[in-house]
Design an enzyme around this catalytic site. Structure first.
Site, PDB file in Angstrom:
ATOM      1  N   GLU A  35       0.829  -1.214   0.000  1.00 54.23           N
ATOM      2  CA  GLU A  35       0.000   0.000   0.000  1.00 54.23           C
ATOM      3  C   GLU A  35       0.854   1.251   0.000  1.00 54.23           C
ATOM      4  OE1 GLU A  35      -3.133   0.051  -1.186  1.00 54.23           O
ATOM      5  OE2 GLU A  35      -3.607  -1.405   0.373  1.00 54.23           O
ATOM      6  N   GLU A 162      -7.753  10.614 -14.705  1.00 56.66           N
ATOM      7  CA  GLU A 162      -7.969  10.819 -13.261  1.00 56.66           C
ATOM      8  C   GLU A 162      -7.078  11.957 -12.742  1.00 56.66           C
ATOM      9  OE1 GLU A 162      -9.561   8.080 -11.101  1.00 56.66           O
ATOM     10  OE2 GLU A 162      -9.305   9.270  -9.292  1.00 56.66           O
ATOM     11  N   ASP A 174      -4.599   1.310  -9.439  1.00 57.76           N
ATOM     12  CA  ASP A 174      -6.019   0.976  -9.573  1.00 57.76           C
ATOM     13  C   ASP A 174      -6.393   0.717 -11.025  1.00 57.76           C
ATOM     14  OD1 ASP A 174      -5.851   1.611  -6.940  1.00 57.76           O
ATOM     15  OD2 ASP A 174      -6.983   3.480  -7.076  1.00 57.76           O
ATOM     16  N   TYR A 224      -3.566  12.367   1.165  1.00 58.64           N
ATOM     17  CA  TYR A 224      -2.850  11.534   0.176  1.00 58.64           C
ATOM     18  C   TYR A 224      -1.696  12.337  -0.422  1.00 58.64           C
ATOM     19  CZ  TYR A 224      -2.448   8.310  -3.841  1.00 58.64           C
ATOM     20  OH  TYR A 224      -2.016   7.416  -4.791  1.00 58.64           O
TER      21      TYR A 224
HETATM   22  C1  GLA Z   1      -5.412   4.853  -3.939  1.00 58.60           C
HETATM   23  C2  GLA Z   1      -4.683   5.336  -5.190  1.00 58.60           C
HETATM   24  C3  GLA Z   1      -3.646   4.299  -5.643  1.00 58.60           C
HETATM   25  C4  GLA Z   1      -2.727   3.896  -4.489  1.00 58.60           C
HETATM   26  C5  GLA Z   1      -3.536   3.541  -3.243  1.00 58.60           C
HETATM   27  C6  GLA Z   1      -2.667   3.294  -2.044  1.00 58.60           C
HETATM   28  O1  GLA Z   1      -6.159   3.714  -4.239  1.00 58.60           O
HETATM   29  O2  GLA Z   1      -5.613   5.558  -6.233  1.00 58.60           O
HETATM   30  O3  GLA Z   1      -2.921   4.823  -6.734  1.00 58.60           O
HETATM   31  O4  GLA Z   1      -1.782   4.893  -4.229  1.00 58.60           O
HETATM   32  O5  GLA Z   1      -4.465   4.554  -2.920  1.00 58.60           O
HETATM   33  O6  GLA Z   1      -1.914   2.132  -2.207  1.00 58.60           O
END
Ligand code: GLA
Length: 392
Positions: A35, A162, A174, A224
């Protein structure tokens, strides 16, 4: 909703036509381990889910793109030239962002299309409903227009939509998982080079159980981005120490121990420690999965959660409570938060004989301790994006 029902809805909404309605599907994703590593050039191990977004699409010949959804009342229709001119703050920004990217490829989009989306991924739960919409839109248009449907390129295009149009600075994980997933396989993705291997994820009598905390995720984007810049800060310092280091996750844990003191900000040091150790955990996980050692894999999942909670600080009380209660169930091999964090979902590996007890007991304790109602999905690993030619 079956494809047949969706077809009926499509005709009700857009009317009959002699043009064919084509049906496409892209899943959601769950990250098994690794993660906050994608934007640090590390390894991640996501998998596609067996639920996602279905898109029905048909050319309309009038130069207008019409968007509708079975999930949201909001609908929109844009003349081709207006697409992407103004963001709406609504779900249509995701497919619009993809159309903006497709337009840069100079594909013959201009004749107009009718689109009906149907999603069964809970929104805002961290299971990538947005990536699923982006990827299914891109794949459908590329297929219809005879463009290149290479799924790695498609993931990159969807990520650009995105990042640049929707304005969320996410990594590649993702969109990549949604585009490239394969039934019963996890994807070991090297996020710097985008090289990947499909790793059989054969769980036998164990099930993947996703737990949705139903905690509204607040301020995710700003937190984030803060984590991203802390990692950049750590990388800038460590790069001076280790010439040739090309990204933070490349550093080995033993190397990090030698150089960590150079990072004077204690918070930044902890963020970097998570990245370096989590990356190693992904590699170790793949080794144990190859030996079918699910027990050890479960322990790595538990370690990952502790690191996300204490070092990276992207968990929250609701996620911690759900993970703690999950780990109390005797048949649970491992449990962790999955995705960006600050709410969203947990993922656990649970013996099939204990799944019912898991759902009842974790659900009850979660509500008692947080006042929220959790939801649980026993899921299988499904395929990435595809055109549905028969009934799904
Ligand atoms: C979100 C982001 C991903 C990744 C995760 C953490 O899902 O969209 O790109 O950074 O968080 O692993």
């Amino acid at each position: 909703m079956s494809v047949q029902d969706l077809n009926t809805r499509f005709i009700e909404k857009f009317g009959e036509s002699k043009e064919e309605v084509r049906v496409f599907y892209a899943p959601g994703r769950v990250n098994l381990i690794g993660e906050h590593l994608d934007y640090n050039g590390g390894y991640v191990l996501p998998a596609a889910l067996d639920f996602g977004t279905t898109l029905l699409i048909r050319p309309n010949g009038d130069g207008v793109v019409r968007f509708a959804s079975t999930n949201f009342p909001y609908e929109a229709s844009f003349a081709y030239s207006e697409i992407g001119a103004a963001k709406t703050g609504e779900w249509v920004d995701y497919p619009s962002g993809v159309l903006v990217e497709l337009a840069k490829k100079e594909l013959p989009l201009t004749q107009g299309y009718d689109l009906l989306f149907h999603g069964d991924i809970p929104n805002g739960s961290g299971l990538s409903s947005s990536a699923s919409i982006e990827v299914v839109t891109g794949y459908a248009f590329l297929t219809l227009l005879g463009g290149d449907t290479d799924t790695v390129e498609l993931a990159l295009l969807s990520q650009r939509a995105e990042n640049q149009y929707v304005g969320v600075n996410s990594g590649i994980m993702d969109q990549f998982a949604v585009a490239n997933g394969k039934r019963d396989h996890a994807i070991l993705l090297m996020c710097d080079t985008l090289e990947y291997n499909l790793i059989p994820f054969v769980t036998g009598s164990y099930k993947l159980v996703i737990g949705n905390t139903n905690k509204k995720r607040g301020l995710v984007d700003s937190k984030y981005n803060e984590r991203r810049s802390q990692c950049e800060e750590a990388f800038a310092i460590l790069k001076q120490e280790v010439p040739g280091l090309s990204y933070l996750a490349e550093m080995k844990p033993e190397q990090f121990v030698l150089h960590q003191d150079k990072i004077t900000d204690e918070t930044v040091r902890r963020r970097a420690k998570h990245v370096v150790e989590e990356n190693q955990r992904v590699l170790d996980s793949v080794e144990v999965l190859k030996k079918n050692d699910l027990k050890q894999f479960g322990l790595y999942m538990n370690d990952s959660h502790v690191s996300l909670r204490d070092l990276y600080e992207v968990s929250c009380e609701e996620l911690d409570v759900m993970v703690e209660e999950a780990q109390r169930i005797p048949g649970t091999l491992g449990s962790r938060m999955t995705g960006a964090g600050f709410g969203g979902c947990t993922v656990s590996l649970v013996h099939e004989d204990d799944v019912q007890q898991f759902i009842a007991q974790v659900g009850e304790a979660y509500t008692r301790r947080t006042g929220l109602t959790g939801e649980f999905y026993v899921c299988s690993i499904g395929n990435g994006v595809e055109e549905l030619k028969g009934e799904k």
